[in-house]
Design an enzyme around this catalytic site. Structure first.
Site, PDB file in Angstrom:
ATOM      1  N   SER A 164       0.843  -1.191   0.000  1.00 55.50           N
ATOM      2  CA  SER A 164       0.000   0.000   0.000  1.00 55.50           C
ATOM      3  C   SER A 164       0.877   1.239   0.000  1.00 55.50           C
ATOM      4  O   SER A 164       1.897   1.280   0.704  1.00 55.50           O
ATOM      5  CB  SER A 164      -0.860  -0.015   1.264  1.00 55.50           C
ATOM      6  OG  SER A 164      -1.419   1.261   1.453  1.00 55.50           O
ATOM      7  N   TYR A 178      -1.572  -2.141  10.650  1.00 58.98           N
ATOM      8  CA  TYR A 178      -1.559  -2.355   9.195  1.00 58.98           C
ATOM      9  C   TYR A 178      -0.211  -1.938   8.597  1.00 58.98           C
ATOM     10  O   TYR A 178       0.415  -2.700   7.857  1.00 58.98           O
ATOM     11  CB  TYR A 178      -2.697  -1.541   8.573  1.00 58.98           C
ATOM     12  CG  TYR A 178      -2.838  -1.698   7.068  1.00 58.98           C
ATOM     13  CD1 TYR A 178      -3.130  -2.929   6.501  1.00 58.98           C
ATOM     14  CD2 TYR A 178      -2.716  -0.595   6.216  1.00 58.98           C
ATOM     15  CE1 TYR A 178      -3.293  -3.066   5.119  1.00 58.98           C
ATOM     16  CE2 TYR A 178      -2.876  -0.727   4.833  1.00 58.98           C
ATOM     17  CZ  TYR A 178      -3.160  -1.963   4.298  1.00 58.98           C
ATOM     18  OH  TYR A 178      -3.310  -2.096   2.933  1.00 58.98           O
TER      19      TYR A 178
HETATM   20  N1  LIG Z   1      -8.442  -1.323  -1.195  1.00 60.70           N
HETATM   21  C1  LIG Z   1      -7.430  -0.469  -1.066  1.00 60.70           C
HETATM   22  O1  LIG Z   1      -7.615   0.774  -1.009  1.00 60.70           O
HETATM   23  C2  LIG Z   1      -6.007  -0.973  -1.003  1.00 60.70           C
HETATM   24  C3  LIG Z   1      -4.972  -0.052  -1.166  1.00 60.70           C
HETATM   25  C4  LIG Z   1      -3.659  -0.512  -1.117  1.00 60.70           C
HETATM   26  C5  LIG Z   1      -3.398  -1.856  -0.926  1.00 60.70           C
HETATM   27  N2  LIG Z   1      -4.436  -2.730  -0.767  1.00 60.70           N
HETATM   28  C6  LIG Z   1      -4.099  -4.146  -0.569  1.00 60.70           C
HETATM   29  O2  LIG Z   1      -4.739  -4.894  -1.571  1.00 60.70           O
HETATM   30  C7  LIG Z   1      -4.903  -6.245  -1.132  1.00 60.70           C
HETATM   31  C8  LIG Z   1      -6.310  -6.700  -1.500  1.00 60.70           C
HETATM   32  O3  LIG Z   1      -7.243  -5.925  -0.772  1.00 60.70           O
HETATM   33  P1  LIG Z   1      -8.697  -5.526  -1.313  1.00 60.70           P
HETATM   34  O4  LIG Z   1      -8.819  -4.065  -1.169  1.00 60.70           O
HETATM   35  O5  LIG Z   1      -8.935  -6.168  -2.632  1.00 60.70           O
HETATM   36  O6  LIG Z   1      -9.601  -6.152  -0.145  1.00 60.70           O
HETATM   37  P2  LIG Z   1     -10.791  -7.216  -0.134  1.00 60.70           P
HETATM   38  O7  LIG Z   1     -11.756  -6.962  -1.228  1.00 60.70           O
HETATM   39  O8  LIG Z   1     -11.267  -7.214   1.269  1.00 60.70           O
HETATM   40  O9  LIG Z   1     -10.037  -8.596  -0.437  1.00 60.70           O
HETATM   41  C9  LIG Z   1      -9.172  -9.185   0.502  1.00 60.70           C
HETATM   42  C10 LIG Z   1      -8.850 -10.598   0.054  1.00 60.70           C
HETATM   43  O10 LIG Z   1      -7.980 -11.184   1.038  1.00 60.70           O
HETATM   44  C11 LIG Z   1      -8.569 -12.429   1.462  1.00 60.70           C
HETATM   45  N3  LIG Z   1      -8.326 -12.665   2.878  1.00 60.70           N
HETATM   46  C12 LIG Z   1      -8.611 -11.822   3.896  1.00 60.70           C
HETATM   47  N4  LIG Z   1      -8.328 -12.409   5.061  1.00 60.70           N
HETATM   48  C13 LIG Z   1      -7.860 -13.657   4.766  1.00 60.70           C
HETATM   49  C14 LIG Z   1      -7.419 -14.760   5.540  1.00 60.70           C
HETATM   50  N5  LIG Z   1      -7.390 -14.693   6.875  1.00 60.70           N
HETATM   51  N6  LIG Z   1      -7.014 -15.880   4.919  1.00 60.70           N
HETATM   52  C15 LIG Z   1      -7.055 -15.953   3.569  1.00 60.70           C
HETATM   53  N7  LIG Z   1      -7.458 -14.943   2.772  1.00 60.70           N
HETATM   54  C16 LIG Z   1      -7.869 -13.824   3.366  1.00 60.70           C
HETATM   55  C17 LIG Z   1     -10.068 -12.270   1.234  1.00 60.70           C
HETATM   56  O11 LIG Z   1     -10.668 -13.534   1.001  1.00 60.70           O
HETATM   57  P3  LIG Z   1     -11.619 -14.315   2.038  1.00 60.70           P
HETATM   58  O12 LIG Z   1     -12.365 -13.308   2.836  1.00 60.70           O
HETATM   59  O13 LIG Z   1     -12.461 -15.164   1.139  1.00 60.70           O
HETATM   60  O14 LIG Z   1     -10.666 -15.132   2.844  1.00 60.70           O
HETATM   61  C18 LIG Z   1     -10.099 -11.448  -0.052  1.00 60.70           C
HETATM   62  O15 LIG Z   1     -10.013 -12.290  -1.170  1.00 60.70           O
HETATM   63  C19 LIG Z   1      -4.607  -6.221   0.360  1.00 60.70           C
HETATM   64  O16 LIG Z   1      -3.321  -6.756   0.581  1.00 60.70           O
HETATM   65  C20 LIG Z   1      -4.626  -4.751   0.729  1.00 60.70           C
HETATM   66  O17 LIG Z   1      -3.783  -4.459   1.830  1.00 60.70           O
HETATM   67  C21 LIG Z   1      -5.734  -2.322  -0.820  1.00 60.70           C
END
Ligand SMILES: NC(=O)c1ccc[n+]([C@@H]2O[C@H](COP(=O)([O-])OP(=O)(O)OC[C@H]3O[C@@H](n4cnc5c(N)ncnc54)[C@H](OP(=O)(O)O)[C@@H]3O)[C@@H](O)[C@H]2O)c1
Length: 254
Positions: A164, A178
């Site tokens: 991030s 985080y």
């Molecule tokens: N959204 C943003 O603004 C943003 C910005 C920068 C970076 N990111 C990064 O992008 C990545 C994806 O995030 P997203 O925004 O797409 O969020 P999201 O829609 O909540 O997706 C998160 C994913 O991680 C999986 N996950 C969560 N907890 C888990 C666990 N305990 N075991 C296995 N899988 C798990 C979830 O699957 P299940 O719930 O099915 O397990 C889901 O597929 C993350 O690393 C986040 O830090 C996001």
């Protein structure tokens, strides 16, 4: 009008052609963590179009089955594993079987993640917040990377970590758990980059800015801010994976 101008400057549109993706990914094994939602799901959909072979990891089985069926319907090989990546013993034991199951992997997208916003003063009885962010955002990435290193080396492969941009500003109040976990992963990736010759595997980091996904949209303030779509974030990861660059960061990030 002003909002859309701001969005285009701060979040310049991101895309990548399906032709380029097919050239880079068709027929190759790609492992994606966090494939069931948000950025990981968008990445999976793009790779299905590109006819990659997919190994999807998350907890939501219904969603993984749905994505695997879609992939197979498009001529890809597809497998999945439902696992809570925070469960250290279960993950480490499964990694042993995974490396046998996938002897050659071209791309490992370590994307599963969880964000928590809570000040330290409100966390005095919440050590589990620090444990669960470090276990998911950092430790699971290292565990899978170590296990799949020989398979990645066999395929001349790469590891791509979804970090991030906010972890480049780690002193933001409320984000200690985080940011600490993301910074740990950033440091691991930077070290791996300098060990690349010995490792024989490319490691890349994407410092992603705000993306509208179920994770970020929980926060009402973020929900209404300009941001990338999940598909645009997927395009950033895919373009990075196809490049020789170590990192992606937005132009405005110091
Ligand atoms: N959204 C943003 O603004 C943003 C910005 C920068 C970076 N990111 C990064 O992008 C990545 C994806 O995030 P997203 O925004 O797409 O969020 P999201 O829609 O909540 O997706 C998160 C994913 O991680 C999986 N996950 C969560 N907890 C888990 C666990 N305990 N075991 C296995 N899988 C798990 C979830 O699957 P299940 O719930 O099915 O397990 C889901 O597929 C993350 O690393 C986040 O830090 C996001």
């Amino acid at each position: 009008m002003l909002t859309s101008l701001f969005k285009n400057i701060v979040y310049p549109p991101k895309s990548v052609s399906n032709k380029k993706l097919s050239e880079a990914f068709a027929g190759k094994w790609v492992v994606i963590t966090g494939a069931s939602s948000g950025i990981g799901e968008a990445l999976t959909l793009r790779l299905i179009e590109a006819k990659a072979n997919l190994f999807l990891i998350a907890r939501n089985e219904e969603k993984l089955v749905q994505l695997c069926n879609k992939a197979r319907g498009n001529g890809c090989e597809a497998r999945y594993k439902t696992i809570d990546l925070r469960q250290r013993d279960e993950l480490d034991a499964w990694c042993e079987t995974l490396k046998e199951e996938l002897p050659a992997v071209s791309f490992l997208f370590c994307n599963a993640g969880k964000s928590i916003k809570r000040s330290i003063s409100l966390s005095l009885d919440r050590m589990h917040d620090f444990d669960r962010t470090i276990d998911l955002n950092y430790r699971s990435m290292v565990s899978l990377s170590l296990a799949l290193m020989p398979s990645l080396r066999n395929a001349g492969g790469s590891i791509v970590y979804t970090s991030s941009v906010s972890s480049r500003y780690p002193f933001a109040p409320g984000w200690s758990a985080y940011h600490a976990s993301k910074c740990a992963a950033n440091a691991w990736c930077r070290t791996a980059r300098h060990e690349r010759k010995k490792l024989g595997v490319k490691v890349q980091v994407a410092y992603i800015p705000l993306v509208h996904t179920p994770m970020s949209d929980v926060n009402e303030t973020y929900k209404n801010l300009p941001a990338y779509s999940a598909d645009e974030a997927a395009c950033i990861l895919l373009k990075l994976a196809m490049s020789k660059r170590f990192r992606y960061k937005p132009w405005w990030a110091l």
